[in-house]
Design a protein around this motif. Structure first.
Motif, PDB file in Angstrom:
ATOM      1  N   GLN A  27       0.835  -1.203   0.000  1.00 61.98           N
ATOM      2  CA  GLN A  27       0.000   0.000   0.000  1.00 61.98           C
ATOM      3  C   GLN A  27       0.875   1.261   0.000  1.00 61.98           C
ATOM      4  O   GLN A  27       0.629   2.194  -0.754  1.00 61.98           O
ATOM      5  N   GLU A  28       1.899   1.245   0.836  1.00 60.12           N
ATOM      6  CA  GLU A  28       2.791   2.403   0.928  1.00 60.12           C
ATOM      7  C   GLU A  28       3.456   2.715  -0.411  1.00 60.12           C
ATOM      8  O   GLU A  28       3.658   3.881  -0.763  1.00 60.12           O
ATOM      9  N   HIS A  29       3.785   1.664  -1.172  1.00 63.72           N
ATOM     10  CA  HIS A  29       4.471   1.844  -2.458  1.00 63.72           C
ATOM     11  C   HIS A  29       3.514   1.823  -3.647  1.00 63.72           C
ATOM     12  O   HIS A  29       3.948   1.701  -4.793  1.00 63.72           O
ATOM     13  N   LYS A  30       2.212   1.944  -3.338  1.00 62.98           N
ATOM     14  CA  LYS A  30       1.166   2.080  -4.355  1.00 62.98           C
ATOM     15  C   LYS A  30       1.042   0.873  -5.276  1.00 62.98           C
ATOM     16  O   LYS A  30       0.702   1.010  -6.455  1.00 62.98           O
ATOM     17  N   LEU A  31       1.311  -0.322  -4.747  1.00 62.06           N
ATOM     18  CA  LEU A  31       1.021  -1.544  -5.477  1.00 62.06           C
ATOM     19  C   LEU A  31      -0.409  -1.957  -5.140  1.00 62.06           C
ATOM     20  O   LEU A  31      -0.920  -1.597  -4.075  1.00 62.06           O
ATOM     21  N   THR A  32      -1.052  -2.712  -6.029  1.00 65.58           N
ATOM     22  CA  THR A  32      -2.474  -2.985  -5.850  1.00 65.58           C
ATOM     23  C   THR A  32      -2.824  -4.458  -5.680  1.00 65.58           C
ATOM     24  O   THR A  32      -3.942  -4.776  -5.284  1.00 65.58           O
ATOM     25  N   HIS A  33      -1.898  -5.365  -5.987  1.00 64.33           N
ATOM     26  CA  HIS A  33      -2.207  -6.790  -5.956  1.00 64.33           C
ATOM     27  C   HIS A  33      -1.112  -7.583  -5.241  1.00 64.33           C
ATOM     28  O   HIS A  33       0.073  -7.288  -5.395  1.00 64.33           O
ATOM     29  N   LEU A  34      -1.550  -8.594  -4.501  1.00 64.35           N
ATOM     30  CA  LEU A  34      -0.638  -9.552  -3.876  1.00 64.35           C
ATOM     31  C   LEU A  34      -1.091 -10.936  -4.282  1.00 64.35           C
ATOM     32  O   LEU A  34      -2.196 -11.372  -3.949  1.00 64.35           O
ATOM     33  N   GLN A  35      -0.250 -11.631  -5.066  1.00 64.45           N
ATOM     34  CA  GLN A  35      -0.562 -12.994  -5.470  1.00 64.45           C
ATOM     35  C   GLN A  35       0.217 -13.954  -4.594  1.00 64.45           C
ATOM     36  O   GLN A  35       1.431 -13.798  -4.408  1.00 64.45           O
ATOM     37  N   LEU A  36      -0.482 -14.946  -4.060  1.00 56.62           N
ATOM     38  CA  LEU A  36       0.140 -15.955  -3.215  1.00 56.62           C
ATOM     39  C   LEU A  36       0.207 -17.274  -3.973  1.00 56.62           C
ATOM     40  O   LEU A  36      -0.821 -17.854  -4.324  1.00 56.62           O
ATOM     41  N   HIS A  37       1.409 -17.732  -4.253  1.00 57.53           N
ATOM     42  CA  HIS A  37       1.621 -19.020  -4.923  1.00 57.53           C
ATOM     43  C   HIS A  37       1.507 -20.102  -3.849  1.00 57.53           C
ATOM     44  O   HIS A  37       2.361 -20.205  -2.977  1.00 57.53           O
ATOM     45  N   LEU A  38       0.439 -20.915  -3.920  1.00 46.96           N
ATOM     46  CA  LEU A  38       0.070 -21.808  -2.819  1.00 46.96           C
ATOM     47  C   LEU A  38       0.658 -23.210  -2.885  1.00 46.96           C
ATOM     48  O   LEU A  38       0.614 -23.929  -1.895  1.00 46.96           O
ATOM     49  N   ASN A  39       1.148 -23.641  -4.019  1.00 44.35           N
ATOM     50  CA  ASN A  39       1.603 -25.030  -4.092  1.00 44.35           C
ATOM     51  C   ASN A  39       3.004 -25.147  -4.664  1.00 44.35           C
ATOM     52  O   ASN A  39       3.523 -24.231  -5.288  1.00 44.35           O
ATOM     53  N   GLU A  40       3.595 -26.285  -4.392  1.00 50.26           N
ATOM     54  CA  GLU A  40       4.938 -26.604  -4.850  1.00 50.26           C
ATOM     55  C   GLU A  40       4.940 -28.085  -5.203  1.00 50.26           C
ATOM     56  O   GLU A  40       3.996 -28.805  -4.879  1.00 50.26           O
ATOM     57  N   ASN A  41       5.988 -28.584  -5.841  1.00 51.24           N
ATOM     58  CA  ASN A  41       6.034 -29.995  -6.260  1.00 51.24           C
ATOM     59  C   ASN A  41       5.613 -30.961  -5.165  1.00 51.24           C
ATOM     60  O   ASN A  41       4.812 -31.844  -5.381  1.00 51.24           O
ATOM     61  N   GLU A  42       6.184 -30.825  -3.986  1.00 54.93           N
ATOM     62  CA  GLU A  42       5.904 -31.768  -2.915  1.00 54.93           C
ATOM     63  C   GLU A  42       5.055 -31.175  -1.788  1.00 54.93           C
ATOM     64  O   GLU A  42       4.968 -31.756  -0.718  1.00 54.93           O
ATOM     65  N   GLY A  43       4.453 -30.041  -2.004  1.00 56.04           N
ATOM     66  CA  GLY A  43       3.720 -29.450  -0.898  1.00 56.04           C
ATOM     67  C   GLY A  43       2.580 -28.559  -1.333  1.00 56.04           C
ATOM     68  O   GLY A  43       2.484 -28.157  -2.481  1.00 56.04           O
ATOM     69  N   PHE A  44       1.735 -28.287  -0.362  1.00 58.00           N
ATOM     70  CA  PHE A  44       0.593 -27.408  -0.565  1.00 58.00           C
ATOM     71  C   PHE A  44       0.459 -26.580   0.694  1.00 58.00           C
ATOM     72  O   PHE A  44       0.526 -27.115   1.798  1.00 58.00           O
ATOM     73  N   ALA A  45       0.280 -25.292   0.577  1.00 64.60           N
ATOM     74  CA  ALA A  45       0.322 -24.391   1.721  1.00 64.60           C
ATOM     75  C   ALA A  45      -0.986 -24.310   2.501  1.00 64.60           C
ATOM     76  O   ALA A  45      -1.068 -23.593   3.476  1.00 64.60           O
ATOM     77  N   LEU A  46      -2.009 -25.055   2.067  1.00 59.35           N
ATOM     78  CA  LEU A  46      -3.302 -24.983   2.753  1.00 59.35           C
ATOM     79  C   LEU A  46      -3.539 -26.208   3.608  1.00 59.35           C
ATOM     80  O   LEU A  46      -3.125 -27.310   3.281  1.00 59.35           O
ATOM     81  N   ASN A  47      -4.256 -26.010   4.704  1.00 53.39           N
ATOM     82  CA  ASN A  47      -4.652 -27.085   5.597  1.00 53.39           C
ATOM     83  C   ASN A  47      -6.165 -27.230   5.479  1.00 53.39           C
ATOM     84  O   ASN A  47      -6.902 -26.332   5.849  1.00 53.39           O
ATOM     85  N   PHE A  48      -6.626 -28.362   4.954  1.00 54.22           N
ATOM     86  CA  PHE A  48      -8.056 -28.546   4.728  1.00 54.22           C
ATOM     87  C   PHE A  48      -8.764 -29.230   5.888  1.00 54.22           C
ATOM     88  O   PHE A  48      -9.946 -29.520   5.802  1.00 54.22           O
ATOM     89  N   THR A  49      -8.061 -29.506   6.955  1.00 52.80           N
ATOM     90  CA  THR A  49      -8.688 -30.139   8.115  1.00 52.80           C
ATOM     91  C   THR A  49      -8.729 -29.156   9.271  1.00 52.80           C
ATOM     92  O   THR A  49      -8.126 -28.091   9.223  1.00 52.80           O
ATOM     93  N   ASP A  50      -9.446 -29.521  10.326  1.00 50.91           N
ATOM     94  CA  ASP A  50      -9.531 -28.657  11.499  1.00 50.91           C
ATOM     95  C   ASP A  50      -8.331 -28.803  12.420  1.00 50.91           C
ATOM     96  O   ASP A  50      -8.134 -28.003  13.319  1.00 50.91           O
TER      97      ASP A  50
END
Length: 89
Positions: A27-50
């Protein structure tokens, strides 16, 4: 004009606090978008369980980050890469 930043959280974990600080910098540098790359070959950054899993993001954590980004006029974009090659078993 739209400007943004891609962060590979599938490869290297960033805490929600770090990502919120990044939103403030964008925001300070007037950028408008943040893209989060969520996966990799052996991993995934999300937890689908409780159950809590270290260095993974829950749905609630990402909703919190999305709302924080929205209040600072930053669009949060999830990014997934689909692999087109197969590794031998």
């Amino acid at each position: 004009m739209e400007k943004g930043l891609l962060v590979d959280i599938g490869r290297k974990y960033w805490s929600i606090a770090e990502l919120k600080r990044l939103v403030l910098l964008l925001q300070e540098h007037k950028l408008t978008h943040l893209q989060l790359h969520l996966n990799e070959n052996e991993g995934f950054a999300l937890n689908f369980t409780d159950s809590p899993v270290s260095k993974k993001y829950s749905e609630n954590m990402l909703k919190e980050l999305k709302e924080f980004a929205k209040t600072h006029e930053i669009t949060l974009i999830p990014g997934l890469i689909v692999q087109v090659t197969w590794a031998p078993c």
